[in-house]
Design an enzyme around this catalytic site. Sequence first.
Site, PDB file in Angstrom:
ATOM      1  N   ASP A  93      -2.543   1.012   6.996  1.00 37.94           N
ATOM      2  CA  ASP A  93      -1.712   0.842   5.798  1.00 37.94           C
ATOM      3  C   ASP A  93      -1.265  -0.612   5.650  1.00 37.94           C
ATOM      4  O   ASP A  93      -1.236  -1.149   4.543  1.00 37.94           O
ATOM      5  CB  ASP A  93      -0.480   1.756   5.866  1.00 37.94           C
ATOM      6  CG  ASP A  93      -0.856   3.195   6.116  1.00 37.94           C
ATOM      7  OD1 ASP A  93      -1.043   3.932   5.139  1.00 37.94           O
ATOM      8  OD2 ASP A  93      -0.976   3.579   7.300  1.00 37.94           O
ATOM      9  N   GLU A 133      -1.017  -1.428  -4.822  1.00 39.33           N
ATOM     10  CA  GLU A 133      -2.241  -0.664  -5.034  1.00 39.33           C
ATOM     11  C   GLU A 133      -1.955   0.503  -5.968  1.00 39.33           C
ATOM     12  O   GLU A 133      -0.934   1.177  -5.851  1.00 39.33           O
ATOM     13  CB  GLU A 133      -2.795  -0.149  -3.706  1.00 39.33           C
ATOM     14  CG  GLU A 133      -4.179   0.466  -3.859  1.00 39.33           C
ATOM     15  CD  GLU A 133      -4.834   0.759  -2.534  1.00 39.33           C
ATOM     16  OE1 GLU A 133      -5.836   0.092  -2.215  1.00 39.33           O
ATOM     17  OE2 GLU A 133      -4.344   1.652  -1.824  1.00 39.33           O
ATOM     18  N   ASP A 177       0.880  -1.171   0.000  1.00 36.06           N
ATOM     19  CA  ASP A 177       0.000   0.000   0.000  1.00 36.06           C
ATOM     20  C   ASP A 177       0.915   1.218   0.000  1.00 36.06           C
ATOM     21  O   ASP A 177       1.487   1.567   1.028  1.00 36.06           O
ATOM     22  CB  ASP A 177      -0.904  -0.001   1.233  1.00 36.06           C
ATOM     23  CG  ASP A 177      -1.801   1.223   1.298  1.00 36.06           C
ATOM     24  OD1 ASP A 177      -2.232   1.703   0.232  1.00 36.06           O
ATOM     25  OD2 ASP A 177      -2.054   1.712   2.414  1.00 36.06           O
TER      26      ASP A 177
END
EC number: 3.1.21.10
Length: 161
Positions: A141, A68, A8
């Site tokens: 996160d 991501e 992330d």
Amino acid sequence: MSIILGIDPGTSRIGFAFLEKRGDSINLLEYGCLELAKKRSQVERLKAINDEIGGLIGKHRPETAAVEKLFFSKNTKTALSVAEARGVLLNICAQNGLNLMEFAPTEVKLALTGYGRAEKSQVQKMVMSILKLPKMPQPDDAADAIAVALTACYTNKNLKK
């Protein structure tokens, strides 16, 4: 058996997770959040991202990395900083020969909940359920990185073996 790295991306916080997939079994090997002091220059942060994530890749030896995609941001300065961090992350994955997969937040939500506009809490509950965790990994996160890695497990035909 496959090892999957989920990432992330961010500028001051990078969530990461390593999953091991054996047949239908998925195990969480390690997760965390690389926290980079905002007082450091962007160049120093980018180097730290490269060094830290590179070290983790060396430790776990994943075959696949799931990152991501950049989420829309109204703040152009923030979007550019995150894009630079993503570039470093994509590069370190490529340098290590990882099979790279990228997912938009809606794709992660769809893969884990069946609904692309699911609430973050629904995704977190699915992460806990799939991995049989007693509580949600923190910080968010890291939990998001786990969700991205799980999405790779469910969408990559080569990992379903």
